[in-house]
Design a protein around this motif. Structure first.
Motif, mmCIF file in Angstrom:
data_model
loop_
_atom_site.group_PDB
_atom_site.id
_atom_site.type_symbol
_atom_site.label_atom_id
_atom_site.label_comp_id
_atom_site.label_asym_id
_atom_site.label_seq_id
_atom_site.Cartn_x
_atom_site.Cartn_y
_atom_site.Cartn_z
ATOM 1 N N PRO A 78 -55.779 -30.296 13.554
ATOM 2 C CA PRO A 78 -56.454 -30.627 14.301
ATOM 3 C C PRO A 78 -57.610 -29.719 14.406
ATOM 4 O O PRO A 78 -58.519 -29.929 15.124
ATOM 5 N N ARG A 79 -57.393 -27.669 14.707
ATOM 6 C CA ARG A 79 -58.870 -27.260 14.853
ATOM 7 C C ARG A 79 -58.253 -26.719 14.012
ATOM 8 O O ARG A 79 -57.773 -25.178 14.275
ATOM 9 N N PRO A 80 -59.476 -26.464 13.170
ATOM 10 C CA PRO A 80 -58.818 -25.794 11.769
ATOM 11 C C PRO A 80 -60.072 -24.819 12.168
ATOM 12 O O PRO A 80 -61.168 -24.465 12.713
ATOM 13 N N PRO A 81 -59.571 -23.631 10.973
ATOM 14 C CA PRO A 81 -60.794 -22.169 10.588
ATOM 15 C C PRO A 81 -61.887 -22.564 9.894
ATOM 16 O O PRO A 81 -61.600 -23.672 8.974
ATOM 17 N N GLU A 82 -63.195 -21.750 10.572
ATOM 18 C CA GLU A 82 -64.236 -21.854 9.206
ATOM 19 C C GLU A 82 -63.591 -21.216 8.151
ATOM 20 O O GLU A 82 -63.268 -19.996 7.899
ATOM 21 N N VAL A 83 -64.009 -21.834 6.867
ATOM 22 C CA VAL A 83 -63.586 -21.225 5.616
ATOM 23 C C VAL A 83 -65.093 -20.830 5.207
ATOM 24 O O VAL A 83 -65.735 -21.470 4.586
ATOM 25 N N ILE A 84 -64.441 -19.307 4.426
ATOM 26 C CA ILE A 84 -65.628 -19.461 3.329
ATOM 27 C C ILE A 84 -65.005 -19.314 1.974
ATOM 28 O O ILE A 84 -64.365 -18.170 1.832
ATOM 29 N N VAL A 85 -66.215 -19.636 1.148
ATOM 30 C CA VAL A 85 -65.618 -19.541 0.091
ATOM 31 C C VAL A 85 -66.182 -18.002 -1.042
ATOM 32 O O VAL A 85 -67.131 -17.811 -0.717
ATOM 33 N N LEU A 86 -65.118 -17.620 -1.201
ATOM 34 C CA LEU A 86 -64.503 -16.082 -2.094
ATOM 35 C C LEU A 86 -65.297 -15.904 -3.415
ATOM 36 O O LEU A 86 -63.891 -16.392 -3.735
ATOM 37 N N THR A 87 -66.021 -16.276 -4.003
ATOM 38 C CA THR A 87 -66.121 -16.839 -5.333
ATOM 39 C C THR A 87 -67.689 -16.129 -6.485
ATOM 40 O O THR A 87 -68.228 -15.035 -5.946
ATOM 41 N N THR A 88 -67.239 -16.332 -7.450
ATOM 42 C CA THR A 88 -68.504 -15.700 -8.527
ATOM 43 C C THR A 88 -69.214 -17.032 -9.144
ATOM 44 O O THR A 88 -68.529 -18.015 -9.714
ATOM 45 N N PHE A 89 -70.077 -17.833 -8.203
ATOM 46 C CA PHE A 89 -70.725 -18.918 -8.700
ATOM 47 C C PHE A 89 -70.716 -19.670 -9.704
ATOM 48 O O PHE A 89 -70.755 -20.681 -10.256
ATOM 49 N N ASP A 90 -71.273 -18.105 -10.673
ATOM 50 C CA ASP A 90 -71.955 -18.857 -12.514
ATOM 51 C C ASP A 90 -71.241 -19.665 -13.074
ATOM 52 O O ASP A 90 -70.991 -20.233 -13.272
ATOM 53 N N THR A 91 -69.615 -18.993 -12.528
ATOM 54 C CA THR A 91 -68.888 -19.037 -13.881
ATOM 55 C C THR A 91 -67.681 -20.201 -13.064
ATOM 56 O O THR A 91 -66.728 -21.022 -13.816
ATOM 57 N N ASP A 92 -67.658 -20.669 -11.919
ATOM 58 C CA ASP A 92 -67.089 -21.078 -11.088
ATOM 59 C C ASP A 92 -67.316 -22.692 -10.362
ATOM 60 O O ASP A 92 -67.510 -22.890 -9.589
ATOM 61 N N ARG A 93 -67.125 -23.544 -11.215
ATOM 62 C CA ARG A 93 -67.627 -25.034 -10.574
ATOM 63 C C ARG A 93 -67.142 -25.516 -9.554
ATOM 64 O O ARG A 93 -67.387 -26.514 -8.368
ATOM 65 N N ASN A 94 -65.579 -25.182 -9.459
ATOM 66 C CA ASN A 94 -65.182 -25.668 -7.895
ATOM 67 C C ASN A 94 -65.695 -25.646 -6.732
ATOM 68 O O ASN A 94 -64.706 -25.921 -6.382
ATOM 69 N N VAL A 95 -66.707 -24.952 -6.614
ATOM 70 C CA VAL A 95 -67.337 -24.374 -5.342
ATOM 71 C C VAL A 95 -68.548 -25.736 -4.926
ATOM 72 O O VAL A 95 -67.816 -25.580 -3.812
ATOM 73 N N LEU A 96 -68.628 -26.418 -5.693
ATOM 74 C CA LEU A 96 -68.734 -27.653 -5.076
ATOM 75 C C LEU A 96 -67.777 -28.260 -3.980
ATOM 76 O O LEU A 96 -67.724 -29.185 -2.941
ATOM 77 N N ARG A 97 -66.522 -28.625 -4.684
ATOM 78 C CA ARG A 97 -65.711 -28.962 -4.858
ATOM 79 C C ARG A 97 -66.000 -28.653 -3.287
ATOM 80 O O ARG A 97 -64.587 -29.604 -2.848
ATOM 81 N N ALA A 98 -65.213 -27.189 -3.007
ATOM 82 C CA ALA A 98 -65.048 -26.469 -1.692
ATOM 83 C C ALA A 98 -65.605 -27.073 -0.821
ATOM 84 O O ALA A 98 -65.102 -27.133 0.294
ATOM 85 N N LEU A 99 -67.054 -27.158 -1.248
ATOM 86 C CA LEU A 99 -67.723 -26.741 -0.198
ATOM 87 C C LEU A 99 -67.818 -28.958 0.108
ATOM 88 O O LEU A 99 -68.088 -29.141 1.529
ATOM 89 N N ARG A 100 -67.549 -29.906 -0.647
ATOM 90 C CA ARG A 100 -67.304 -30.756 -0.124
ATOM 91 C C ARG A 100 -65.999 -30.903 0.431
ATOM 92 O O ARG A 100 -65.792 -32.102 1.897
ATOM 93 N N ALA A 101 -64.754 -30.491 0.063
ATOM 94 C CA ALA A 101 -63.652 -30.476 1.295
ATOM 95 C C ALA A 101 -63.614 -29.489 2.179
ATOM 96 O O ALA A 101 -63.065 -29.522 3.675
ATOM 97 N N GLY A 102 -64.552 -29.093 3.098
ATOM 98 C CA GLY A 102 -65.254 -29.011 4.374
ATOM 99 C C GLY A 102 -65.610 -27.252 4.481
ATOM 100 O O GLY A 102 -65.723 -27.039 5.493
#
Length: 226
Positions: A78-102
């Motif tokens: 109901p009241r979620p915290p904000e999420v910042i993804v900690l990643t190595t962008f060039d090698t982690d294609r899942n970052v896009l899915r995380a951004l789509r997830a919110g």
């Protein structure tokens, strides 16, 4: 005057050295407080319920429940915290899915400490962590992956059709990585008016944040939206 309460942060990373380094880093920022740590996404929901952090700094790759699944679960609260993804962008294609997830944005693991601190401050204040340069890079990855084609593009165009003309202009500007101040100057609006448009866009399209607006715009444009 009483100083404002610190921003409560939850650290989620399976590497104890990374967590220790982040905790040490945040020790020099009096407006940040690490309230808990997790080594796996499976621990996140209980820790959020117990400590009520405003921001979760979330690793993507973890052994049992990854950061993507944990982010999706948190955004359903109901009241979620904000999420910042900690990643190595060039090698982690899942970052896009995380951004789509919110997720509200991402920082690279080799980002200078002060920039990570500033990213947490920005997200806690309601601003996404995506600069124009990073937005362009992110959207190039969208195009390269072919994720904005076919049915996804058609759905994105249908959703954007719900917006009024000025709202659509603002949505496109958000998709270009513009800040509220930049949009206001370019569109001859006041900053509060831009904020009001962004708020209505989020409500109409049932989105979590500006990052998801940007992704939706680029999905639509990838399918020939103009």
């Amino acid at each position: 005057m009483t100083p404002p309460a610190p921003i409560h942060v939850l650290l989620v990373d399976d590497d104890p050295l990374v967590r220790a380094g982040l905790r040490l880093m945040f020790g020099g920022a009096p407006d940040l407080e690490v309230v808990a740590e997790a080594a796996d996404g499976a621990e996140v929901r209980d820790l959020v319920a117990r400590h009520s952090p405003q921001v979760v700094l979330m690793d993507i790759r973890m052994p049992r429940v990854d950061g993507l699944a944990a982010t999706e679960e948190l955004r359903g609260l109901p009241r979620p915290p904000e999420v910042i993804v900690l990643t190595t962008f060039d090698t982690d294609r899942n970052v896009l899915r995380a951004l789509r997830a919110g997720a509200a944005g991402f920082v690279l693991k080799d980002t200078p400490p002060q920039q990570i601190v500033e990213a947490i401050r920005r997200v806690a204040a309601g601003d996404p962590v995506l600069s124009p340069a990073v937005t362009r890079r992110l959207m190039a990855r969208v195009a390269a992956d072919g994720e904005a084609q076919g049915s996804r593009a058609a759905r994105a165009r249908e959703r954007l059709a719900l917006l009024g003309e000025r709202e659509l202009e603002v949505a496109r500007a958000v998709g270009q990585g513009r800040t509220n101040a930049e949009i206001a100057a370019e569109r001859y609006m006041s900053v509060p008016t831009v904020k009001a448009h962004v708020s209505r866009i989020l409500t109409k399209l049932d989105l979590n944040n500006r990052v998801q607006i940007a992704l939706l715009v680029h999905d639509a444009e990838g399918g020939g939206y103009a």
